[in-house]
Design a protein around this motif. Structure first.
Motif, PDB file in Angstrom:
ATOM      1  N   LEU A   2     -23.955 -38.002   8.780  1.00  0.00           N
ATOM      2  CA  LEU A   2     -23.038 -38.325   7.684  1.00  0.00           C
ATOM      3  C   LEU A   2     -23.155 -37.275   6.578  1.00  0.00           C
ATOM      4  O   LEU A   2     -22.133 -36.799   6.052  1.00  0.00           O
ATOM      5  N   GLN A  38     -15.393 -40.756  -0.882  1.00  0.00           N
ATOM      6  CA  GLN A  38     -15.299 -40.008  -2.129  1.00  0.00           C
ATOM      7  C   GLN A  38     -14.891 -40.943  -3.274  1.00  0.00           C
ATOM      8  O   GLN A  38     -14.025 -41.801  -3.111  1.00  0.00           O
ATOM      9  N   ILE A  51     -22.113 -44.369  -0.510  1.00  0.00           N
ATOM     10  CA  ILE A  51     -22.758 -44.411   0.802  1.00  0.00           C
ATOM     11  C   ILE A  51     -22.976 -45.868   1.205  1.00  0.00           C
ATOM     12  O   ILE A  51     -23.635 -46.631   0.477  1.00  0.00           O
ATOM     13  N   PHE A 100     -20.235 -39.661  -3.936  1.00  0.00           N
ATOM     14  CA  PHE A 100     -20.050 -40.307  -2.638  1.00  0.00           C
ATOM     15  C   PHE A 100     -20.643 -41.706  -2.660  1.00  0.00           C
ATOM     16  O   PHE A 100     -21.801 -41.896  -3.052  1.00  0.00           O
ATOM     17  N   CYS A 103     -20.249 -34.636   5.160  1.00  0.00           N
ATOM     18  CA  CYS A 103     -19.856 -34.639   3.741  1.00  0.00           C
ATOM     19  C   CYS A 103     -20.210 -33.349   3.023  1.00  0.00           C
ATOM     20  O   CYS A 103     -19.812 -33.152   1.865  1.00  0.00           O
ATOM     21  N   THR A 112     -18.837 -51.081  -5.835  1.00  0.00           N
ATOM     22  CA  THR A 112     -20.104 -50.357  -5.719  1.00  0.00           C
ATOM     23  C   THR A 112     -21.297 -51.260  -6.041  1.00  0.00           C
ATOM     24  O   THR A 112     -22.441 -50.898  -5.770  1.00  0.00           O
ATOM     25  N   HIS A 140     -15.784 -40.732   5.379  1.00  0.00           N
ATOM     26  CA  HIS A 140     -16.536 -40.108   6.471  1.00  0.00           C
ATOM     27  C   HIS A 140     -17.269 -41.202   7.244  1.00  0.00           C
ATOM     28  O   HIS A 140     -17.685 -42.217   6.668  1.00  0.00           O
ATOM     29  N   TYR A 190     -21.080 -44.827   6.518  1.00  0.00           N
ATOM     30  CA  TYR A 190     -19.827 -44.346   5.930  1.00  0.00           C
ATOM     31  C   TYR A 190     -20.096 -43.750   4.547  1.00  0.00           C
ATOM     32  O   TYR A 190     -21.014 -44.178   3.841  1.00  0.00           O
ATOM     33  N   ALA A 191     -19.255 -42.785   4.179  1.00  0.00           N
ATOM     34  CA  ALA A 191     -19.293 -42.219   2.836  1.00  0.00           C
ATOM     35  C   ALA A 191     -17.860 -42.075   2.338  1.00  0.00           C
ATOM     36  O   ALA A 191     -17.009 -41.520   3.040  1.00  0.00           O
ATOM     37  N   CYS A 200     -24.982 -50.565  -0.521  1.00  0.00           N
ATOM     38  CA  CYS A 200     -24.181 -49.482  -1.065  1.00  0.00           C
ATOM     39  C   CYS A 200     -24.958 -48.758  -2.158  1.00  0.00           C
ATOM     40  O   CYS A 200     -25.620 -49.394  -2.994  1.00  0.00           O
ATOM     41  N   LEU A 217     -30.339 -36.635   1.320  1.00  0.00           N
ATOM     42  CA  LEU A 217     -29.682 -37.929   1.466  1.00  0.00           C
ATOM     43  C   LEU A 217     -30.578 -38.896   2.227  1.00  0.00           C
ATOM     44  O   LEU A 217     -30.675 -40.088   1.858  1.00  0.00           O
TER      45      LEU A 217
END
Length: 545
Positions: free
Chosen positions: A409, A473, A370, A368, A413, A326, A401, A470-471, A331, A420
């Motif tokens: 996105l 979890q 991202i 999430f 989600c 992360t 996702h 993209y996401a 990100c 977002l």
């Protein structure tokens, strides 16, 4: 029927072998009882990193450190907390004093160690070491263990690669130096195959060395020997009931049997909302010895603390996937309302604590991660190699996702699209200005280390603007709990009134950690585990003088 030894150790983590070697060097009879059918505990499956302030390898490399600097760091990073007796100033000072002595003892026993050249402390506060205070095992040929090789718990990395070398492998498509590292590792693997060796690394190498030294020293080790009871006579622990048999010890008993991360009942009691399936520890980590201590009047503390590690839960797979990247550019992490709420490049323990704290006021478990295509094409994601090809099961199960726009996105989600979009735009604006005004991401040495070492400007900041997006979890996982039996500066277990339970010592994640609410640096569990075990053995021997 009963049998007697000088000292009994419950559990076979690194601290267990350390204490056993101290006692065997003094000629004492030592028995290690392990409930599993494998030796090594969670340490064997880990990176095997020890956080050791003011250690001999820092001195050899000319890296500055001192007792005063290390204590200043722990004072600033850990702090003083009335409800955290395991992390008292007295215990912190005792740890700093003993840790380098413990390492010197192991080296004298033939244990081959080294330092990782650059692995910063987790916090940029007074006394921090940017080069780092880490000590790790050299590679070890586990075939030297003979028949015990099959009884050593497997590690996580089946290559003869030093840990710092393995950290460079994700860069091999982008960096010539990393490609050379890969070739060096493959060369070692080929040499091992030709010479009949099996060199292990990380925690398995550390535990392989410790087991080898213990066997040579004459330590008795019994597997599949669960302890059900501590034997108390005249207010002193004099032994254990192991496998239904009474086994006594003249000098004492050391508990080093792990925490309770696999015990959902204890988690519900002490860490509500945390799930046992989020942990990376071994299946045997169920806290029985903490509860055995409670039954004889031992005090416990810091039971709400854990060594966090952000994870992803793959569908149909009981093995969690660490998701530590992360901190890489491109990100962010958002909660269920689509809002960013943390410094994503912080220490894993802090990240997981922030997830749980946030979840008290907003949906944040799962959160999430991202990212955009810049990230996907450059960095690993939950252990998968860079590139858009990801397991289809990840998409089917909705742990990952993918969409062409941020709004799409968010919809996929179940996040508010406007929120977002606003979060991403605000973050991108700050990145273009070169600073994270909200959470100061990139302002710490550990941030820079954990970011992208090949970026010249900022190693952890990068816009999220190139689709598809993209996401993933993300859950607040752990590598163990960090609370347990309260001990003094000699690792003796205490009662609630502060009195000593004679004959009973404890170390590791069976105890209230000297690190309190944080992990001061990489190896902030194994380093103290081995140090308190060394101190326990030293104190037990004083009873023979």
């Amino acid at each position: 029927m009963s049998e007697n030894h000088d000292f009994i150790i419950v559990g076979s983590g690194a601290g267990s072998f350390c204490a056993a070697l101290v006692l065997r060097a003094a000629g004492k009879r030592v028995l290690i009882v392990e409930k599993a059918d494998l030796v090594g505990g969670t340490t064997a499956t880990s990176g095997g990193v020890m956080w050791i302030p003011n250690n001999r390898y820092m001195k050899e490399a000319g890296v500055p450190d001192s007792r005063e600097q290390a204590i200043a760091y722990l004072d600033a990073a850990v702090g003083d907390h009335a409800a955290m007796p395991g992390a008292s100033r007295e215990r912190r000072a005792a740890f700093v004093d003993a840790a380098p002595q413990m390492i010197d003892f192991l080296v004298a026993q033939g244990i081959k160690l080294r330092r990782i050249p650059h692995y910063p402390d987790h916090y940029s506060v007074a006394g921090a070491s940017e080069p780092g205070r880490t000590v790790v095992s050299e590679l070890f040929d586990i075939k030297q263990l003979g028949e015990w090789k099959a009884r050593l718990r497997p590690g996580f990395l089946p290559l003869p690669a030093n840990l710092d070398e393995a950290m460079q492998l994700p860069l091999m498509k982008r960096d010539k130096a990393a490609k050379k590292v890969l070739l060096r590792i493959l060369g070692r693997a080929l040499k091992d195959k030709l010479t009949g060796k099996h060199r292990a690394t990380a925690g398995q190498a550390l535990q392989g060395q410790m087991l080898h030294a213990a066997l040579k020293a004459g330590v008795e080790i019994r597997l599949q020997s669960p302890v059900s009871e501590l034997i108390v006579e005249h207010d002193r622990v004099v032994g254990v009931i192991a496998n239904g048999q009474r086994v006594t010890a003249t000098l004492g008993v050391l508990l080093n049997a792990g925490g309770f991360a696999r015990n959902q009942r204890m988690l519900d009691q002490y860490q509500p909302g945390v799930k046992s399936e989020w942990t990376s520890v071994i299946a045997e980590d169920k806290g029985e010895m903490i509860e055995a201590g409670l039954r004889i009047g031992a005090a416990v503390a810091q039971m709400d603390q854990r060594i966090g590690m952000q994870i992803t839960l793959p569908p149909g797979d009981k093995t969690v996937k660490p998701n530590l990247d992360t901190s890489k550019p491109h990100c962010i992490v958002v909660d269920g309302s689509g809002v960013r709420y943390m410094r994503e490049s912080g220490a894993p323990t802090d990240i997981c604590r922030k997830m749980l704290d946030r979840h008290k006021t907003a949906p944040a478990v799962p959160s999430f991660m991202i990212v955009d295509s810049q990230y996907i094409n450059t960095y690993m994601l939950a252990g998968s190699m860079p590139g858009p090809k990801k397991p289809q099961a990840w998409f089917d199960s909705k742990i990952l996702h993918k969409a062409e726009t941020i709004e799409a996105l968010a919809t996929d989600c179940g996040l508010p699209a406007d929120a977002l979009r606003a979060t991403v735009e605000r973050y991108n604006e700050q990145v273009r200005r070169g600073t994270d005004e909200d959470f100061r991401r990139g302002a710490h040495a550990f941030d820079e280390w954990s970011g992208d070492p090949l970026k010249a400007d900022t190693r952890t900041l990068g816009t999220i603007e190139q689709g598809p997006f993209y996401a993933m979890q993300m859950y607040p996982g752990d590598v163990s709990t960090f609370g347990g039996l309260v001990c003094d500066v000699h690792a003796r277990v205490l009662r609630d009134d502060g009195s000593v339970i004679e004959g009973l010592y404890a170390t590791g994640t069976s105890t209230a950690s000297v690190m309190g609410p944080v992990e001061g640096g990489p190896g902030g569990s194994i380093g103290p585990t081995m140090t308190w075990a060394w101190l326990a053995a030293q104190h037990a021997l004083q009873g023979t003088n």
